[in-house]
Design a protein around this motif. Structure first.
Motif, PDB file in Angstrom:
ATOM      1  N   GLU A  23       1.065  -1.124   0.042  1.00 49.56           N
ATOM      2  CA  GLU A  23       0.256  -0.057  -0.139  1.00 49.56           C
ATOM      3  C   GLU A  23       0.913   1.377  -0.049  1.00 49.56           C
ATOM      4  OE1 GLU A  23      -3.827   0.034   2.174  1.00 49.56           O
ATOM      5  OE2 GLU A  23      -3.955   1.673   1.076  1.00 49.56           O
ATOM      6  N   PRO A  47       7.732  15.268   5.726  1.00 48.14           N
ATOM      7  CA  PRO A  47       8.708  15.114   6.055  1.00 48.14           C
ATOM      8  C   PRO A  47      10.018  13.649   5.960  1.00 48.14           C
ATOM      9  CG  PRO A  47       6.526  15.464   7.529  1.00 48.14           C
ATOM     10  CD  PRO A  47       6.331  14.898   5.791  1.00 48.14           C
ATOM     11  N   THR A  48      10.745  14.157   6.679  1.00 47.09           N
ATOM     12  CA  THR A  48      11.703  13.074   6.497  1.00 47.09           C
ATOM     13  C   THR A  48      11.243  11.622   6.565  1.00 47.09           C
ATOM     14  OG1 THR A  48      13.450  13.883   7.808  1.00 47.09           O
ATOM     15  CG2 THR A  48      14.194  12.684   7.388  1.00 47.09           C
ATOM     16  N   LYS A  52      10.033   9.566   0.593  1.00 49.67           N
ATOM     17  CA  LYS A  52      10.052  10.187  -0.895  1.00 49.67           C
ATOM     18  C   LYS A  52      11.015   9.386  -1.836  1.00 49.67           C
ATOM     19  CE  LYS A  52      11.839  13.495   1.237  1.00 49.67           C
ATOM     20  NZ  LYS A  52      11.902  13.866   2.536  1.00 49.67           N
ATOM     21  N   THR A  53      12.065   7.937  -1.833  1.00 49.37           N
ATOM     22  CA  THR A  53      12.466   7.594  -2.018  1.00 49.37           C
ATOM     23  C   THR A  53      12.149   6.626  -3.587  1.00 49.37           C
ATOM     24  OG1 THR A  53      14.364   8.151  -0.523  1.00 49.37           O
ATOM     25  CG2 THR A  53      14.542   6.494  -2.347  1.00 49.37           C
TER      26      THR A  53
HETATM   27  P1  ADP Z   1      12.937   9.296   3.270  1.00 51.72           P
HETATM   28  O1  ADP Z   1      13.600   9.137   1.482  1.00 51.72           O
HETATM   29  O2  ADP Z   1      11.680  10.128   2.752  1.00 51.72           O
HETATM   30  O3  ADP Z   1      13.630  10.024   4.388  1.00 51.72           O
HETATM   31  P2  ADP Z   1      12.539   6.324   2.193  1.00 51.72           P
HETATM   32  O4  ADP Z   1      11.852   6.223   1.035  1.00 51.72           O
HETATM   33  O5  ADP Z   1      13.864   6.505   2.824  1.00 51.72           O
HETATM   34  O6  ADP Z   1      12.115   8.209   3.162  1.00 51.72           O
HETATM   35  O7  ADP Z   1      11.989   5.888   3.617  1.00 51.72           O
HETATM   36  C1  ADP Z   1      11.276   5.438   4.628  1.00 51.72           C
HETATM   37  C2  ADP Z   1      11.590   4.073   4.832  1.00 51.72           C
HETATM   38  O8  ADP Z   1       9.996   3.804   5.186  1.00 51.72           O
HETATM   39  C3  ADP Z   1      12.065   3.158   3.854  1.00 51.72           C
HETATM   40  O9  ADP Z   1      12.802   2.153   4.917  1.00 51.72           O
HETATM   41  C4  ADP Z   1      11.079   2.703   2.672  1.00 51.72           C
HETATM   42  O10 ADP Z   1      11.415   1.386   2.280  1.00 51.72           O
HETATM   43  C5  ADP Z   1      10.076   2.488   4.047  1.00 51.72           C
HETATM   44  N1  ADP Z   1       8.244   2.640   3.086  1.00 51.72           N
HETATM   45  C6  ADP Z   1       8.862   3.527   2.103  1.00 51.72           C
HETATM   46  N2  ADP Z   1       7.491   3.632   1.752  1.00 51.72           N
HETATM   47  C7  ADP Z   1       6.506   2.736   1.920  1.00 51.72           C
HETATM   48  C8  ADP Z   1       5.474   2.296   1.654  1.00 51.72           C
HETATM   49  N3  ADP Z   1       4.596   3.008   1.172  1.00 51.72           N
HETATM   50  N4  ADP Z   1       4.910   1.107   2.779  1.00 51.72           N
HETATM   51  C9  ADP Z   1       5.612   0.452   3.128  1.00 51.72           C
HETATM   52  N5  ADP Z   1       7.254   1.506   3.867  1.00 51.72           N
HETATM   53  C10 ADP Z   1       7.334   1.745   3.455  1.00 51.72           C
END
Ligand code: ADP
Length: 720
Positions: A23, A47-48, A52-53
């Motif tokens: 999801e 937020p962090t 985003k990635t």
């Molecule tokens: P950001 O880039 O915003 O700091 P990340 O993309 O690194 O955040 O995401 C942080 C963590 O959340 C990662 O371990 C990622 O795999 C997990 N994550 C991101 N989107 C989802 C999602 N839709 N469902 C479950 N886990 C997710």
């Protein structure tokens, strides 16, 4: 939105589900519906750790599968490039090739042409643009991670220029922390904007003052007076804590203090595991402190640690073995290291002339590290009120809004270098053309009025003409000169290049390491050390003692350059020690620097030495001087005396192994070639693998059989 409902390639969805992602988070769904999947630019300010990635991965992979071409993912730090590279490797399952590139600013890196996803630091990509690498025409998507760094004084201009270059040439995804003016950024990039406060783990924020913890919803809790109690409390509850402080020394001091308190809450197996972790660290004054802290389940984390140490600590914290990390804010930007509780000890820091408040944007990024998805129902971020009143901190950092971003293009050093690049590498041929380019920048979008930047550009252009980086023809059109073009490709400040050029005659008269190192240390591209008050006299003495080796005159005490000069002397002395094979541990101790500092210093000095040689080649170089400089460069790269130069040219032979070979009587490549393998294997640090490599390099066919390693502390040893 379910992953199944995504309008993207089925194979992509399959990989996401394999990862356990079924999801999408609400802001992710919004971002993917914003037109990004159809090629529209996007600014995503959330937020962090709210995913985003993942958004960028979906857009990137889908685009590459459907349209081909390349995607470039820009990160602010080398460490992050590695992290993202490891994450993106997963997409190789779908036939996409992933590469990361960070160092070496003087290359087109043609090998990157074979890759589809390229992770790069902004500086590296900027240098690749300047070199005009052909594969850049295939770049269809640029992801700018941590794009709020556009507002950073020293790094912002690079990012802004890259985006200005790529705007209209490739799709742009700009990922940002929450900032005050995301709209403005989106307008500039002609992008959809998705802003949200949504977080995967709830966040409770509060302020702590002398034992009273006031949460943002008004609830109050009592603790013992010292904020250490917040840390101990988290550990007692089986959770971890991340403590942010404003200096490296505070991080070390607090880690040692907390270690004593946390230690009694560790189990025996944990203590054993921590002991074994500590034993993996090398021996130097910084790791001695780290080892002591580790035994109590605490570590400090700052830019002075080596990369190996940092990774070790991060991993052990994620596993829960290390309970507490005390860190400088470098940790808050980037590395994915969430913790149940985040404690912010300092909201002020020393900046040049006095104490300043840390920006809201930064404190909010630190607070954003609270709460581990999947482990914690919520996270807690607590600001300790030490210098300011609790109420004020609550208003400013918890209820308040983050600052706006401002373009840093006008920062003199960055601007000088960018204007030169525009003329020598990007085909800008006249002043009006230059102005037209600048009109497309974030600076112009934000200020509306370009007159002060135009004025600055004019000054830079005069400087560039005066110093023969560029010339003007009769119709006032720019002519790039080789000196200018090379300076720009070498990715150094034109002022650095000018200093080098001015020093060439003196170097020819009197080539010597001290003079050259002081010259390098005097350039704006070097992270020159500062001489402490108590050291000043010593470095002044040293400068007078070695005055005939210097290419610069020693400034008078009243001169504003005096203190800076002593820092340059100190820096030169460190480099001198390095090439005279002074052991690292002694260097750290003598100059009170950390391993990470020495590493950065050497990395920069290596690049500047290379640039010095490259520029010297343009000015009727003398062969013997060129050879001298090349040898010195090699000595700098390996940290060796002249007599080891022959040996360090062999593969995998650095300062320690070369010295061991030399001292064992193998003083030349010939001596090594003639020796029996067993004799060489008896030398410290020389194993079968290394020796095999040497033989292969020399084209020698000798059989290497590994001797049994001599183990210390075995029973056999004891009986002997
Ligand atoms: P950001 O880039 O915003 O700091 P990340 O993309 O690194 O955040 O995401 C942080 C963590 O959340 C990662 O371990 C990622 O795999 C997990 N994550 C991101 N989107 C989802 C999602 N839709 N469902 C479950 N886990 C997710």
């Amino acid at each position: 939105m379910k992953v199944d409902e995504l309008p993207v390639d089925e194979r992509l969805k399959a990989v996401l589900k394999e990862r356990g992602i079924e999801e999408l988070y609400p802001p992710q769904a919004e971002a993917l519906k914003s037109g990004a999947l159809e090629g529209r630019n996007l600014v995503l300010a959330i937020p962090t750790a709210s995913g985003k990635t993942l958004v960028s991965e979906i857009v990137m992979v889908n685009k590459l599968i459907q349209e081909g071409g390349k995607a470039v993912y820009l990160v602010p730090l080398k460490a992050l490039a590695e992290e993202k590279y490891r994450e993106f490797k997963e997409w190789e399952k779908l036939g996409l090739k992933v590469a990361a590139t960070t160092g070496d600013y003087d290359s087109t890196d043609d090998w990157l042409g074979r890759y589809d996803i390229i992770v790069a630091t902004a500086e590296k990509f900027d240098s690749l643009l300047r070199h005009g690498a052909r594969w850049i025409n295939d770049v269809k998507l640029v992801v700018a991670d941590e794009v709020h760094l556009i507002g950073s004084y020293d790094r912002g201009a690079t990012l802004e220029m890259i985006l200005t270059h790529m705007l209209g040439r490739a799709q742009i995804l700009a990922l940002s922390a929450t900032v005050g003016n995301a709209e403005e950024l989106a307008e500039w990039l002609d992008a959809s904007l998705v802003v949200s406060d949504w977080r995967p783990v709830q966040l409770r924020r509060g302020v702590f003052h002398l034992g009273t913890l006031i949460w943002e919803d008004g609830k109050v809790e009592s603790y013992p007076e010292n904020w250490y109690s917040l840390v101990v409390d988290a550990v007692k509850r089986g959770k971890g804590a991340l403590v942010f402080v404003n200096t490296r020394r505070s991080a070390e001091k607090e880690a040692l203090a907390l270690s004593k308190l946390v230690s009694s809450h560790l189990t025996k197996p944990e203590k054993r595991a921590l002991e074994s972790l500590a034993s993996q660290l090398e021996d130097n004054p910084t790791s001695e402190k780290l080892k002591r802290a580790l035994r109590g389940g605490v570590a400090f984390h700052h830019a002075g640690l080596s990369r190996v140490e940092r990774t070790l600590i991060e991993d052990a914290f994620r596993e829960g073995l290390i309970k507490v990390i005390t860190a400088t804010p470098t940790l808050s930007a980037g590395v994915n290291l969430p913790s149940f509780r985040v404690i912010i000890r300092d909201t002020k820091r020393y900046a040049g002339f006095g104490w300043t408040d840390i920006p809201v944007l930064e404190i909010q990024q630190m607070m954003g590290r609270a709460g581990r998805p999947r482990y914690d129902k919520y996270g807690e971020a607590i600001i300790v009120a030490r210098t300011d009143e609790p109420g004020k901190l609550m208003e400013r950092y918890i209820r308040g809004k983050p600052e706006k971003l401002f373009s840093m293009l006008a920062n003199e050093q960055a601007f000088r270098s960018q204007v030169l690049a525009l003329i020598t590498n990007f085909g800008i041929r006249s002043f009006p053309e230059l102005v037209r380019f600048l009109e497309r920048t974030f600076y112009a979008h934000q200020r509306k009025d370009l007159s002060s930047l135009e004025y600055k550009a004019k000054e830079v252009v005069y400087f560039l003409i005066e110093n023969e980086f560029i010339d003007l023809d009769l119709e006032d059109r720019f002519i790039p000169l080789p000196f200018g073009k090379r300076t720009s490709q070498l990715y150094i400040d034109p002022l650095t290049a000018k200093k080098f050029k001015d020093a060439f005659p003196a170097i020819e008269r009197n080539p010597n390491p001290f003079g050259i190192f002081q010259l390098i240390a005097s350039t704006p591209d070097m992270a020159t050390l500062t001489a402490r008050r108590r050291e000043m006299e010593d470095y002044l003495d040293l400068a007078y003692e070695l005055e005939d080796k210097l290419y610069a005159s020693i400034p008078y005490y009243e001169d504003s350059r005096f203190q800076g000069f002593l820092g340059q002397v100190k820096t030169a002395k460190v480099l001198l020690d390095w090439i005279n094979e002074v052991p690292e541990a002694r260097i750290y101790e003598t100059y009170s620097i950390d391993p990470g500092d020495l590493y950065r210093l050497l990395e920069l000095a290596d690049w500047l030495m290379y640039s010095l040689i490259e520029l010297y080649k343009l000015f009727e170089p003398k062969e013997e001087i060129l050879n001298y400089l090349r040898d010195l460069h090699l000595r700098l790269r390996h940290g060796v005396r002249e007599e080891l130069l022959e040996l360090v040219r062999l593969p995998n032979i650095g300062r320690k192994r070369a010295r061991a070979l030399y001292n064992a009587g193998f003083r030349s490549v010939e001596a090594i070639a003639n020796a029996k393998p067993a004799e060489l294997l008896a030398v410290e640090g020389i194993g079968a693998k290394i020796l095999d490599g040497i033989y292969r390099h020399l084209g020698i066919e000798k059989r290497v059989t590994e001797e049994k390693p001599k183990r210390k502390g075995t029973l056999e040893d004891f009986l002997r």
